[in-house]
Design a protein around this motif. Sequence first.
Motif, PDB file in Angstrom:
ATOM      1  N   UNK A 127     -56.429 -49.957  39.813  1.00 25.97           N
ATOM      2  CA  UNK A 127     -57.765 -50.039  39.301  1.00 25.97           C
ATOM      3  C   UNK A 127     -58.315 -48.725  40.165  1.00 25.97           C
ATOM      4  N   UNK A 128     -58.848 -48.624  38.028  1.00 23.54           N
ATOM      5  CA  UNK A 128     -59.672 -47.354  38.853  1.00 23.54           C
ATOM      6  C   UNK A 128     -61.115 -47.298  37.460  1.00 23.54           C
ATOM      7  N   UNK A 129     -61.959 -47.442  38.540  1.00 24.94           N
ATOM      8  CA  UNK A 129     -63.536 -47.204  37.851  1.00 24.94           C
ATOM      9  C   UNK A 129     -63.748 -48.558  37.302  1.00 24.94           C
ATOM     10  N   UNK A 130     -63.372 -49.119  37.711  1.00 20.71           N
ATOM     11  CA  UNK A 130     -63.285 -51.106  37.262  1.00 20.71           C
ATOM     12  C   UNK A 130     -62.335 -51.814  36.726  1.00 20.71           C
ATOM     13  N   UNK A 131     -61.726 -50.774  36.308  1.00 21.62           N
ATOM     14  CA  UNK A 131     -60.285 -51.463  35.237  1.00 21.62           C
ATOM     15  C   UNK A 131     -58.977 -51.474  35.454  1.00 21.62           C
ATOM     16  N   UNK A 132     -58.539 -52.338  35.512  1.00 25.00           N
ATOM     17  CA  UNK A 132     -57.092 -52.312  35.021  1.00 25.00           C
ATOM     18  C   UNK A 132     -56.117 -51.796  34.439  1.00 25.00           C
ATOM     19  N   UNK A 133     -55.404 -51.361  35.457  1.00 26.63           N
ATOM     20  CA  UNK A 133     -54.111 -50.121  34.155  1.00 26.63           C
ATOM     21  C   UNK A 133     -52.558 -51.105  35.044  1.00 26.63           C
ATOM     22  N   UNK A 134     -52.225 -50.767  34.256  1.00 22.96           N
ATOM     23  CA  UNK A 134     -50.086 -50.915  34.028  1.00 22.96           C
ATOM     24  C   UNK A 134     -49.317 -49.844  34.281  1.00 22.96           C
ATOM     25  N   UNK A 135     -48.893 -49.172  34.849  1.00 21.37           N
ATOM     26  CA  UNK A 135     -47.281 -48.641  34.494  1.00 21.37           C
ATOM     27  C   UNK A 135     -45.934 -49.677  34.037  1.00 21.37           C
ATOM     28  N   UNK A 136     -46.064 -49.334  32.828  1.00 23.89           N
ATOM     29  CA  UNK A 136     -44.255 -49.902  32.641  1.00 23.89           C
ATOM     30  C   UNK A 136     -44.017 -49.452  31.873  1.00 23.89           C
ATOM     31  N   UNK A 137     -42.150 -50.219  31.832  1.00 24.43           N
ATOM     32  CA  UNK A 137     -41.159 -49.050  30.935  1.00 24.43           C
ATOM     33  C   UNK A 137     -40.388 -50.608  30.385  1.00 24.43           C
ATOM     34  N   UNK A 138     -39.875 -50.210  29.060  1.00 19.51           N
ATOM     35  CA  UNK A 138     -39.209 -51.002  28.423  1.00 19.51           C
ATOM     36  C   UNK A 138     -37.860 -51.192  28.837  1.00 19.51           C
ATOM     37  N   UNK A 139     -37.412 -50.398  29.830  1.00 20.23           N
ATOM     38  CA  UNK A 139     -36.255 -50.968  30.490  1.00 20.23           C
ATOM     39  C   UNK A 139     -36.087 -49.894  32.024  1.00 20.23           C
ATOM     40  N   UNK A 140     -34.697 -50.197  32.434  1.00 16.95           N
ATOM     41  CA  UNK A 140     -34.539 -50.410  33.768  1.00 16.95           C
ATOM     42  C   UNK A 140     -33.545 -49.190  34.044  1.00 16.95           C
ATOM     43  N   UNK A 141     -33.768 -48.486  32.959  1.00 17.34           N
ATOM     44  CA  UNK A 141     -32.654 -47.252  32.836  1.00 17.34           C
ATOM     45  C   UNK A 141     -33.318 -45.995  33.378  1.00 17.34           C
ATOM     46  N   UNK A 142     -32.512 -44.606  34.312  1.00 19.41           N
ATOM     47  CA  UNK A 142     -33.648 -43.517  34.761  1.00 19.41           C
ATOM     48  C   UNK A 142     -34.343 -43.200  33.735  1.00 19.41           C
ATOM     49  N   UNK A 143     -33.816 -42.693  32.618  1.00 18.32           N
ATOM     50  CA  UNK A 143     -34.535 -42.075  31.271  1.00 18.32           C
ATOM     51  C   UNK A 143     -35.397 -42.547  30.765  1.00 18.32           C
TER      52      UNK A 143
END
Length: 87
Positions: free
Chosen positions: A26-42
Amino acid sequence: MDGMQEKIKFDTEEGAVEFFVLEETRVNGCNYLLVTDSEEEEAEAFILKDVSDASEAEAVYEMVEDGTELESVSKIFTELLEDITFE
């Protein structure tokens, strides 16, 4: 990228897309998600911002596209997850 368990589904104009949630902050009252489309390393990672109204039952997320905001939030995620590198 160990420990990825939570998977969330997003409805887009092209249909449903599933992402693995790596971290949230949460930054400055906004929620953020870090997401990925795969479980692969790259795998590709994306930063999503909650743009929903507080009265909405479900969160509404959009990809962060503003360069300054993207850089700022990616630095926070880099600190939270030491094994993540953004390119």
